[in-house]
Design a protein around this motif. Structure first.
Motif, PDB file in Angstrom:
ATOM      1  N   ASP A  70       0.801  -1.217   0.000  1.00 36.54           N
ATOM      2  CA  ASP A  70       0.000   0.000   0.000  1.00 36.54           C
ATOM      3  C   ASP A  70       0.836   1.270   0.000  1.00 36.54           C
ATOM      4  OD1 ASP A  70      -2.124  -1.735   0.183  1.00 36.54           O
ATOM      5  OD2 ASP A  70      -2.265  -1.569   2.361  1.00 36.54           O
ATOM      6  N   VAL A  71       2.141   1.179   0.072  1.00 35.07           N
ATOM      7  CA  VAL A  71       2.989   2.351   0.217  1.00 35.07           C
ATOM      8  C   VAL A  71       3.344   2.907  -1.157  1.00 35.07           C
ATOM      9  CG1 VAL A  71       5.177   3.196   1.123  1.00 35.07           C
ATOM     10  CG2 VAL A  71       3.897   1.467   2.370  1.00 35.07           C
ATOM     11  N   GLU A  72       3.174   4.221  -1.330  1.00 40.76           N
ATOM     12  CA  GLU A  72       3.557   4.902  -2.562  1.00 40.76           C
ATOM     13  C   GLU A  72       4.682   5.873  -2.244  1.00 40.76           C
ATOM     14  OE1 GLU A  72       0.265   6.940  -4.281  1.00 40.76           O
ATOM     15  OE2 GLU A  72      -0.894   5.133  -4.605  1.00 40.76           O
ATOM     16  N   PHE A  73       5.540   6.107  -3.225  1.00 38.44           N
ATOM     17  CA  PHE A  73       6.551   7.144  -3.050  1.00 38.44           C
ATOM     18  C   PHE A  73       6.761   7.863  -4.373  1.00 38.44           C
ATOM     19  CE2 PHE A  73       9.110   3.667  -4.581  1.00 38.44           C
ATOM     20  CZ  PHE A  73      10.115   4.269  -5.309  1.00 38.44           C
ATOM     21  N   THR A  74       7.283   9.073  -4.291  1.00 38.79           N
ATOM     22  CA  THR A  74       7.515   9.914  -5.464  1.00 38.79           C
ATOM     23  C   THR A  74       8.996  10.235  -5.522  1.00 38.79           C
ATOM     24  OG1 THR A  74       5.331  10.875  -5.137  1.00 38.79           O
ATOM     25  CG2 THR A  74       6.800  12.039  -6.617  1.00 38.79           C
ATOM     26  N   ASP A  75       9.591  10.072  -6.700  1.00 35.59           N
ATOM     27  CA  ASP A  75      11.003  10.395  -6.832  1.00 35.59           C
ATOM     28  C   ASP A  75      11.180  11.881  -7.162  1.00 35.59           C
ATOM     29  OD1 ASP A  75      10.208  10.511  -9.450  1.00 35.59           O
ATOM     30  OD2 ASP A  75      11.626   9.040 -10.197  1.00 35.59           O
ATOM     31  N   ASN A  88       9.019  13.713  -9.874  1.00 42.09           N
ATOM     32  CA  ASN A  88       7.577  13.639  -9.631  1.00 42.09           C
ATOM     33  C   ASN A  88       6.908  12.411 -10.257  1.00 42.09           C
ATOM     34  OD1 ASN A  88       7.499  15.900  -8.037  1.00 42.09           O
ATOM     35  ND2 ASN A  88       7.061  17.287  -9.741  1.00 42.09           N
ATOM     36  N   ASN A  89       7.622  11.327 -10.382  1.00 41.27           N
ATOM     37  CA  ASN A  89       7.026  10.058 -10.792  1.00 41.27           C
ATOM     38  C   ASN A  89       6.569   9.325  -9.533  1.00 41.27           C
ATOM     39  OD1 ASN A  89       7.596  10.476 -13.507  1.00 41.27           O
ATOM     40  ND2 ASN A  89       9.641   9.582 -13.305  1.00 41.27           N
ATOM     41  N   THR A  90       5.297   8.894  -9.525  1.00 40.00           N
ATOM     42  CA  THR A  90       4.755   8.200  -8.362  1.00 40.00           C
ATOM     43  C   THR A  90       4.882   6.699  -8.578  1.00 40.00           C
ATOM     44  OG1 THR A  90       3.188   9.986  -8.015  1.00 40.00           O
ATOM     45  CG2 THR A  90       2.732   7.906  -6.910  1.00 40.00           C
TER      46      THR A  90
END
Length: 115
Positions: free
Chosen positions: A8-13, A16-18
């Motif tokens: 469930d974890v999202e991150f953005t580099d 700004n790519n998710t």
């Protein structure tokens, strides 16, 4: 949510790519408030390691020469108990009938001769 699975974890580099973190490892992350984190800092308030469950070992020791009867019971008796009992009953009945038929002519001839 207090507990979050890794799927469930999202991150953005930085561009700004998710991304959604996914993988073959299932992990559990505990999210704490700042107050809870101060109460139990990482590395200081650890609990004792939890013991592993006892392994599922069979009742037999697999030592054929030291205890062959235990191996026989474990491998053969559990699966074929009723077949073995039925075979023994049939053998006993066949032996009984054979002995009756074997001694019958002698018994009949004695009755004829002695009257």
């Amino acid at each position: 949510k207090k507990k979050v699975k890794i799927e469930d974890v999202e991150f953005t580099d930085s561009s700004n790519n998710t991304y959604i973190l996914r993988g073959k490892i299932e992990a559990e992350i505990h999210l704490l408030t700042a107050e809870e984190a101060e109460k139990s800092p990482v590395g200081l308030g650890r609990k004792e390691p939890e013991p592993l469950e006892k392994p599922n070992r069979p009742n037999t020791s697999f030592n054929w020469f030291m205890n062959p009867l235990k191996s026989f019971v474990y491998f053969i008796w559990r699966n074929y108990k009723w077949y073995i009992i039925g075979l023994l009953v049939i053998v006993i009945l066949a032996l009984f009938i054979f002995l009756i038929l074997y001694t019958m002519p002698q018994f009949i001839s004695e009755k004829i001769i002695n009257g």
